[in-house]
Design a protein around this motif. Structure first.
Motif, PDB file in Angstrom:
ATOM      1  N   PRO A   5       0.833  -1.205   0.000  1.00  0.00           N
ATOM      2  CA  PRO A   5       0.000   0.000   0.000  1.00  0.00           C
ATOM      3  C   PRO A   5       0.870   1.258   0.000  1.00  0.00           C
ATOM      4  O   PRO A   5       1.931   1.283   0.626  1.00  0.00           O
ATOM      5  CB  PRO A   5      -0.786  -0.104   1.303  1.00  0.00           C
ATOM      6  N   ARG A  26      -6.424  -3.886  -4.366  1.00  0.00           N
ATOM      7  CA  ARG A  26      -6.522  -3.543  -2.942  1.00  0.00           C
ATOM      8  C   ARG A  26      -7.373  -2.308  -2.690  1.00  0.00           C
ATOM      9  O   ARG A  26      -7.902  -2.110  -1.621  1.00  0.00           O
ATOM     10  CB  ARG A  26      -5.141  -3.414  -2.312  1.00  0.00           C
ATOM     11  N   LYS A  95      -4.792  -1.026   2.071  1.00  0.00           N
ATOM     12  CA  LYS A  95      -5.327  -0.094   1.089  1.00  0.00           C
ATOM     13  C   LYS A  95      -4.339   1.046   0.821  1.00  0.00           C
ATOM     14  O   LYS A  95      -3.559   1.423   1.687  1.00  0.00           O
ATOM     15  CB  LYS A  95      -6.637   0.493   1.581  1.00  0.00           C
ATOM     16  N   ASP A  96      -4.389   1.602  -0.382  1.00  0.00           N
ATOM     17  CA  ASP A  96      -3.672   2.833  -0.678  1.00  0.00           C
ATOM     18  C   ASP A  96      -4.424   3.967   0.018  1.00  0.00           C
ATOM     19  O   ASP A  96      -5.655   3.921   0.123  1.00  0.00           O
ATOM     20  CB  ASP A  96      -3.642   3.092  -2.188  1.00  0.00           C
TER      21      ASP A  96
END
Length: 151
Positions: A5, A26, A95-96
């Motif tokens: 991420p 993601r 997650k980004d």
């Protein structure tokens, strides 16, 4: 694309979407002030106070505040805001994270990335320590503890 991420810069330009900027599998989460994860410390305030690097100062203030230091914000509202972030850190795992800060400057999202992607037991232990720290300070200041963890 990276396998871990990352922080991405949220844009307010026509056609920009989080879905288009984040990793396709993601996904991503917005962590600016419009979300529960936003930094209550404003870069503009740090600039007015004369900090040489106001982004770094705002990010450092966020790290200190999120870790349970109540010295700059000793209010129930600030404690409740911190708790909303602590309770939601698991949702950020993998997650980004999108924030409008330029990628070449320090940002609170960098800290959130590190926390959210800690091993789950380590994150749970860290959150417990923060909650205990907040309760000790609240009791010291003559306030009722939030979590009942104060000695």
């Amino acid at each position: 694309m990276t396998t871990h991420p990352t922080r991405i810069q949220r844009r307010r330009t026509r056609g920009w979407t989080l879905a288009g900027a984040a990793h396709p599998i993601r996904g991503g989460m917005i962590v600016d002030r419009s979300s529960r994860y936003g930094n209550p410390c404003k870069v503009g305030l740090m600039q007015e106070m004369g900090y040489e690097d106001p982004h770094a100062a705002a990010a450092a203030n966020y790290r200190t505040w999120l870790a349970g230091n109540r010295s700059d914000a000793p209010t129930d509202e600030a404690d409740q805001q911190r708790e909303r972030i602590l309770a939601g850190l698991e949702r950020l795992r993998g997650k980004d994270l999108a924030c409008p800060c330029p990628l070449d400057q320090t940002c609170h999202a960098d800290y959130l990335l590190r926390l959210a992607n800690m091993p789950a037991p380590d994150l749970a232990a860290w959150v417990s320590q923060v909650r205990a720290r907040v309760d000790r300070q609240r009791v010291r200041d003559g306030e009722k503890p939030m979590y009942g963890t104060a000695p």
